[in-house]
Design an enzyme around this catalytic site. Structure first.
Site, short mmCIF file in Angstrom:
data_model
loop_
_atom_site.label_atom_id
_atom_site.label_comp_id
_atom_site.label_asym_id
_atom_site.label_seq_id
_atom_site.Cartn_x
_atom_site.Cartn_y
_atom_site.Cartn_z
N LYS A 158 0.84 -1.21 0.00
CA LYS A 158 0.00 0.00 0.00
C LYS A 158 0.87 1.25 0.00
O LYS A 158 1.94 1.29 0.62
CB LYS A 158 -0.91 -0.03 1.24
CG LYS A 158 -1.90 1.11 1.34
CD LYS A 158 -2.76 0.90 2.57
CE LYS A 158 -3.68 2.07 2.86
NZ LYS A 158 -4.53 1.84 4.06
N SER A 199 -9.23 2.50 3.29
CA SER A 199 -8.28 3.20 2.44
C SER A 199 -7.42 2.27 1.59
O SER A 199 -6.81 2.70 0.62
CB SER A 199 -7.38 4.08 3.30
OG SER A 199 -6.59 3.35 4.22
N SER A 220 -9.62 0.14 7.52
CA SER A 220 -9.08 0.16 6.16
C SER A 220 -8.49 -1.16 5.67
O SER A 220 -8.10 -1.25 4.51
CB SER A 220 -8.02 1.26 6.04
OG SER A 220 -8.62 2.52 6.21
#
Length: 466
Positions: A80, A155, A179
């Site tokens: 990420k 996210s 997330s």
């Protein structure tokens, strides 16, 4: 409805990471073949999904050409875009400064790569991870592979979309308010947010007054999640927490499980409530003692306190922007959610000390709750996955209200530090995945994984390629 996936008759097939490890060790596939297949899949689906933040395809090819050590040696993955990979920029879901390469790997990157995973690059996310949908006004939305009219959640949106679409079997995610679990729920994946301190964190997260952030992964199978945590524990372990160990099957102990379908914010939608109660009934059929309760131990102040604290993180990002990201940092390029959160906390900064004190007290309340129950079942999200545009960060007050109502269940475990896992146990009437969430007391990841194995066997979840 546009369903997008890359599953096919290549080296990756439809295998999970553990199956790929076996294929590599038996000589049926080579590491270079897997990396090339994952690169081809990423290039095929990214125009539709917009999950790729930065490609490191040549670096991955070079690494796969060598003898990659570790249990997962040669299995492709993504990281990420809010943790560092040496040589790649970390833009954190925004374009508010000029990219520059990171000097070193972050702590979680080092651990994941030491397990043998090969990073193909970085995945897209919402700006600084503040929103539960990645819909940046200039970078564009990350779309759900089950139906590209819908959000992939956030996210950790790009990671969720790419794993669901078959690009890689697992990908890094992290969770400060849901997330890991939110994109897992939206994309039909397994998403375990571990206990506070279970996996390494960068210093900026360790210094937070309430440690809400946890690293983890999203996967398509319970055994991949369990194997990842097992391998990380062999490399890096927090001695203050009981070990997870090698969880490979359902547990034999029958548990006392509480079921909650109303958060402190709102009731789950009728459809989500019905799906949650069906999972509760399944747990009863499996021999567990299930009890529907009210969520009365969470104070009414929780939502306001969490939003105020969430805004503190936005205020810190803006206030330290030039020092952290360089002189090119331009707050005028930040989205309206980031700016609105920071503005809200700045105006209410006098309320912050008491809010933090109340949030910290929730750890004690959680421990008291789990003294009477082995696990807690809730929806992961209070309503079904929304379409692209519904959570776009245009008007701050509107998007905050919509986010708070949708993400009504996940932030609690970020504050208490308890582990929680989202499992893709249901689908909407339109065929979109719905996540159901199980939480347990801090340190009890093994119990959650055993329950997850049991549910996966009893009710295998839908696959996007079927």
């Amino acid at each position: 409805m546009a369903r997008v996936h890359a599953f096919g008759d290549d080296a990756l097939g439809d295998l999970d990471a553990v199956a790929l490890v076996d294929a590599i060790r038996s000589g049926r596939v080579g590491r270079a073949e897997l990396v090339e297949a994952a690169i081809a899949r990423a290039e095929a689906v990214d125009p539709a999904l917009n999950g790729l933040a930065y490609a490191a395809f040549d670096q991955a090819r070079a690494l796969a050409s060598r003898d990659v050590k570790g249990f997962f040696g040669g299995v492709p993955t993504f990281i990420k875009d809010n943790v560092d990979i040496a040589g790649l920029p970390s833009m954190r879901g925004t374009d508010a400064w000029q990219p520059y390469p990171a000097r070193t790997d972050s702590e979680i990157t080092r651990v994941l790569l030491d397990s043998g995973l090969v990073a193909l690059g970085k995945t897209q996310m919402s700006e600084f991870g503040f929103s539960a949908a990645a819909e940046h006004p200039r970078l564009g939305p990350v779309r759900n592979p089950w139906n590209t009219d819908y959000t992939a959640g956030a996210s950790s949106s790009g990671s969720g979309a790419f794993v669901a679409a078959g690009v890689v079997p697992m990908a890094h995610a992290n969770d400060g308010g849901g997330s890991i679990r939110i994109p897992a729920a939206c994309n039909g994946l397994v998403g375990l947010k571990p206990s506070r301190g279970r996996l390494p964190l960068d210093p900026e997260y360790r210094r937070m007054p309430v440690g809400i952030v946890a690293n983890g992964v999203v996967t398509r199978s319970v055994r991949d999640t369990a194997a990842c945590y097992r391998e990380i524990e062999r490399i890096w372990r927090n001695p203050k927490l009981p070990p997870i160990g090698d969880v490979i099957r359902p547990g034999k102990q029958r548990l006392k499980i509480a079921v909650v379908t109303s958060s402190v914010q709102r009731d789950a939608s009728p459809e989500v409530r019905e799906l949650t109660l069906k999972t509760a009934a399944l747990l009863e059929e499996l021999g567990h003692r299930v009890e529907s309760i009210d969520n009365t131990w969470v104070p009414a102040s929780f939502v306001d306190d969490f939003v105020l604290y969430w805004g503190l993180l936005a205020l810190a990002q803006i206030g330290t922007g030039r020092r952290t990201f360089g002189n090119s940092f331009d707050r005028g390029r930040l989205d309206n959610l980031t700016l609105g959160l920071a503005r809200h906390t700045r105006r209410n900064i006098h309320r912050l000390p008491l809010a933090i004190a109340r949030l910290r007290r929730l750890r004690r309340r959680s421990a008291q709750f789990f003294a009477g129950y082995d696990a807690l079942l809730t929806p992961t999200l209070a309503d079904v996955t929304p379409q692209i545009g519904y959570l776009a960060p245009n008007d701050y007050e509107q998007v905050l209200d919509r986010l708070s109502n949708w993400v009504a269940f996940t932030p609690l475990q970020n504050v208490t530090g308890d582990p929680a896992i989202s499992l893709p146990l249901a689908q909407t009437s339109e065929g979109l995945p719905v996540g159901l969430m199980l939480a347990a007391d801090i340190g009890d990841e093994a119990r959650l994984l055993e329950l997850a194995y049991e549910l996966e066997e009893a009710q295998p979840w839908a696959r996007i390629q079927d």
